[in-house]
Design a protein around this motif. Structure first.
Motif, PDB file in Angstrom:
ATOM      1  N   VAL A  54       0.831  -1.254  -0.015  1.00 24.19           N
ATOM      2  CA  VAL A  54       0.070  -0.007   0.143  1.00 24.19           C
ATOM      3  C   VAL A  54       0.873   1.323   0.033  1.00 24.19           C
ATOM      4  N   GLY A  55       0.632   2.046  -0.865  1.00 22.11           N
ATOM      5  CA  GLY A  55       1.577   3.430  -1.144  1.00 22.11           C
ATOM      6  C   GLY A  55       0.587   4.508  -1.162  1.00 22.11           C
ATOM      7  N   LEU A  63      -4.323   6.459   0.867  1.00 21.74           N
ATOM      8  CA  LEU A  63      -3.749   5.125   0.801  1.00 21.74           C
ATOM      9  C   LEU A  63      -4.163   4.407  -0.259  1.00 21.74           C
ATOM     10  N   CYS A  64      -3.588   3.579  -0.791  1.00 21.32           N
ATOM     11  CA  CYS A  64      -4.115   2.555  -1.779  1.00 21.32           C
ATOM     12  C   CYS A  64      -2.755   1.908  -2.607  1.00 21.32           C
ATOM     13  N   PRO A  70      -9.318   4.418  -6.465  1.00 23.78           N
ATOM     14  CA  PRO A  70     -10.621   4.080  -7.176  1.00 23.78           C
ATOM     15  C   PRO A  70     -11.549   5.386  -7.395  1.00 23.78           C
ATOM     16  N   ILE A  71     -11.144   6.302  -6.498  1.00 27.05           N
ATOM     17  CA  ILE A  71     -12.186   7.610  -6.866  1.00 27.05           C
ATOM     18  C   ILE A  71     -11.393   8.468  -7.634  1.00 27.05           C
ATOM     19  N   THR A  87      -7.245  12.833   6.399  1.00 21.72           N
ATOM     20  CA  THR A  87      -7.054  11.311   6.483  1.00 21.72           C
ATOM     21  C   THR A  87      -7.977  10.467   5.629  1.00 21.72           C
ATOM     22  N   PRO A  88      -7.385   9.383   4.994  1.00 26.20           N
ATOM     23  CA  PRO A  88      -8.089   8.306   4.430  1.00 26.20           C
ATOM     24  C   PRO A  88      -9.419   8.149   5.261  1.00 26.20           C
ATOM     25  N   ALA A  89      -9.512   8.239   6.359  1.00 21.45           N
ATOM     26  CA  ALA A  89     -10.816   7.865   7.005  1.00 21.45           C
ATOM     27  C   ALA A  89     -11.848   9.045   6.837  1.00 21.45           C
ATOM     28  N   LEU A  92     -13.496   8.017   3.635  1.00 12.04           N
ATOM     29  CA  LEU A  92     -14.527   7.256   3.770  1.00 12.04           C
ATOM     30  C   LEU A  92     -15.911   7.644   4.466  1.00 12.04           C
ATOM     31  N   GLU A  95     -17.755   9.625   1.940  1.00  9.90           N
ATOM     32  CA  GLU A  95     -18.278   8.552   0.840  1.00  9.90           C
ATOM     33  C   GLU A  95     -19.517   8.096   1.595  1.00  9.90           C
ATOM     34  N   MET A 108      -2.963  13.821   4.550  1.00  8.70           N
ATOM     35  CA  MET A 108      -2.104  12.876   5.768  1.00  8.70           C
ATOM     36  C   MET A 108      -1.536  13.188   6.736  1.00  8.70           C
TER      37      MET A 108
END
Lengths: 202, 202
Positions: A54-55, A63-64, A70-71, A87-89, A92, A95, A108
């Motif tokens: 994961v990078g 993070l992916c 995907p987005i 953050t990635p959270a 989510l 979304e 990040m």
């Protein structure tokens, strides 16, 4: 006299997880060894895969494990709106709330001179480049309503002054289902200052 | 739209841990990926090592990666007393309390016909063999004071009837520092029934 070396090491290794103290770590290790070896091996494999592969998305920094997340690689998203989150959270959460169809930029983190986190660590050059090149029309600053989050939002807004992009900040106020009585003073002050005209239905 | 596959799989894998729901699993996965890749790889390695190598002590059945566990192979323990407990965590609790210098027998569970756990699964044949062969003088039944634990203790005591070994049960009563007012009725009844004569100091 305590547990044998491999078990003690496993208990110690579980301490790297947030919110896991000595008792929880022991319970996790013994649970897996007594009852769920398959789950232990699955978790071991997933951890290794994710930690090694994961990078960060080249465009939005979330993070992916692919070049673009995907987005960012979806053709259904509106490319003229970018929502900036910490953050990635947070991605989510937005979304899952639904209703936003633009793209993201994930810092990040937030500006924190004490921890050595400056504009470079947050990729702000990349964000400004993207605003200039991709004909971004609106940038929504959705950093957390904390001191650091507000500072970061102010800094980004400053850096983008003069560019043909409208900048907005997510609204702060009383949460839905919340009761005035139990809301803190700062939120209440924000909610009053940010009041909107009542729309009379025809 | 959610996280990329490897991150989603890691979040799902964390769900095998006891007490970890979807939110905690997400927090653990993101914490490791954002801030502690080294910890993630260390945990992955420890999990794999432990899941593959940890077995049971040939003598007391506790979890360990050697033929005999550190306690069973120690020359300092008194071999004529065996304490029967349900889990390796119980062994640790007794060891940490101090004061017991005998050996253990770990059932790795309790009798539970509904879950298909009978005397064979608990290694009771092995325990009885050991009592007969090793000249065990006292067997302390330290299973939990639950219905299953009591049933298991009764069953073991029954099986050992007629053998020259004295059988005891750990005492149940008011915990130290506990207040009578807040102790449940069952414990209080046990504490009254198990009362001991007051020793007058000379």
């Amino acid at each position: 006299m305590s547990f044998s070396p491999l078990i003690s090491e496993l208990i110690a290794a579980f301490r790297c997880l947030p919110g896991v103290g000595p008792k929880s770590a022991q319970r996790m290790a013994l649970h897996l060894l007594e009852r769920d070896r398959h789950g232990a091996l699955q978790l071991s494999y997933s951890l290794q895969q994710a930690a090694n592969q994961v990078g960060n998305c080249q465009q939005c920094r979330t993070l992916c494990e692919t070049t673009l997340c995907p987005i960012c690689s979806s053709s259904r998203r509106q490319r003229e709106t970018i929502c900036v989150v910490e953050t990635p959270a947070d991605v989510l959460a937005i979304e899952q709330a639904g209703g936003f169809s633009g793209l993201y930029f994930v810092l990040m983190g937030h500006l924190s001179p004490l921890e050595g986190i400056g504009p470079e660590q947050l990729g702000l050059d990349q964000l400004i480049q993207r605003v200039k090149q991709d004909q971004v029309e609106e940038l929504i600053l959705a950093t957390n309503p904390t001191v650091e989050g507000e500072t970061t939002a102010h800094y980004i807004a400053d850096q983008l002054q003069g560019l043909p992009v409208s900048i907005s900040r997510i609204a702060h106020g009383i949460p839905l289902g919340g009761e005035l009585e139990y809301v803190d003073g700062g939120t209440l002050a924000h909610a009053l200052a940010g009041r909107k005209p009542w729309l009379v239905n025809d």
